[in-house]
Design an enzyme around this catalytic site. Structure first.
Site, PDB file in Angstrom:
ATOM      1  N   CYS A   1       0.825  -1.215  -0.231  1.00 57.86           N
ATOM      2  CA  CYS A   1      -0.191  -0.002   0.091  1.00 57.86           C
ATOM      3  C   CYS A   1       0.992   1.279  -0.050  1.00 57.86           C
ATOM      4  O   CYS A   1       0.627   2.123  -0.899  1.00 57.86           O
ATOM      5  CB  CYS A   1      -0.888  -0.047   1.178  1.00 57.86           C
ATOM      6  SG  CYS A   1      -2.292   1.340   1.089  1.00 57.86           S
TER       7      CYS A   1
ATOM      8  N   CYS B   1       8.188   3.032   5.427  1.00 57.50           N
ATOM      9  CA  CYS B   1       7.331   3.160   4.298  1.00 57.50           C
ATOM     10  C   CYS B   1       8.190   3.186   3.252  1.00 57.50           C
ATOM     11  O   CYS B   1       7.846   3.014   1.910  1.00 57.50           O
ATOM     12  CB  CYS B   1       6.604   4.455   4.157  1.00 57.50           C
ATOM     13  SG  CYS B   1       7.158   5.953   4.282  1.00 57.50           S
TER      14      CYS B   1
END
Ligand code: SF4
Length: 260
Positions: A124, A235
């Site tokens: 994601c 991330c």
């Protein structure tokens, strides 16, 4: 920022020291605009990033500013974007994810599949953050970030100017030697807009479903991807010497904000 840690502007020595540091950062930004054109500032809309936004737009420095709209940002972050545009009379360049990669993620993992596994969460983040970031950095000579050394467990590794081997361009962190307190003195002294969530114990703000408030004494990143163990909380936006760097581990209590 925890409310009890808001710095006192009556401390004139501190205010003057921050003003001095700000002069040096503005000069650095002017130098970057001259020596590394085209350079861009990746504005994650955290407290540090609003300091740099204020400097670049108030000084009219020729550095583009962009933000990533992942499609899952908190309403308060979108409100800050609009507020900043009104305050400075400028338009943020906003990069959004490709619709096909988001559709693929949702089809494969589910709309909130990032809760189910680290693999899904990273997929994601890749679709909504990393791929748009790579597009935003394409063709640039340098990118600027609001990272501070005090947010990192490897403080000596965060240099003001370094080569980002992952993204293959120069990476500049003008606030590398700033403290959390200095950031907030600058914001308050210059009446710079900031994310309303900072006043609600959100020192680090990312996407809405992956961010929660923290308690005093908790790591500033404790509210980010809180269901994961600490060593997977990345991330992939920031790399040091080609390796992922955790952005923040400082404890809140002496104050703290972190973004990205
Ligand atoms: Fe997806 Fe959460 Fe990463 Fe945002 S922070 S891109 S919602 S996994």
């Amino acid at each position: 920022m925890l409310r009890e840690n808001i710095p006192d502007l009556a401390d004139l020595e501190l205010v003057a020291a921050v003003a001095d540091k700000a002069v040096r950062v503005k000069q650095l930004l002017h130098d970057v605009a001259r020596d590394y054109a085209p350079a861009v500032f990746a504005n994650s809309l955290g407290a540090e990033d609003m300091v740099l936004t204020d400097m670049i737009w108030s000084e009219g420095i020729d550095i583009g500013i962009f933000s990533l709209d992942t499609g899952r940002l908190p309403a308060e972050t979108c409100e800050l974007m609009a507020k900043a545009e009104r305050r400075y009379g400028r338009r943020l360049e906003v990069f959004t994810p490709r619709h096909d990669t988001v559709q693929d993620f949702v089809a494969g993992f589910g709309i909130n599949g990032f809760y189910d596994s680290v693999e899904a969460r990273k997929a994601c983040c890749h679709a909504r953050k990393i791929e748009p970031l790579q597009r935003a950095l394409a063709g640039k000579q340098a990118w600027i970030t609001g990272l501070r050394a005090a947010q990192s467990p490897t403080r000596d590794k965060l240099k003001t100017v370094a080569f980002d081997h992952g993204n293959k361009l120069v990476k500049i962190s003008p606030l590398a030697d700033w403290s959390e307190r200095e950031v907030w003195v600058y914001l308050r002294a210059n009446n710079v807009p900031y994310n309303a969530l900072h006043d609600r114990n959100y020192p680090s703000i990312g996407c809405a479903p992956c961010t929660r408030a923290i308690q005093p004494g908790e790591d500033v990143r404790a509210g980010r991807w809180w269901w994961e163990s600490a060593d997977t909380k990345e991330c992939g936006l920031h790399l040091v010497d080609g390796k992922l760097q955790r952005v923040a581990t400082a404890k809140v209590g002496a104050g703290g904000t972190a973004t990205a």
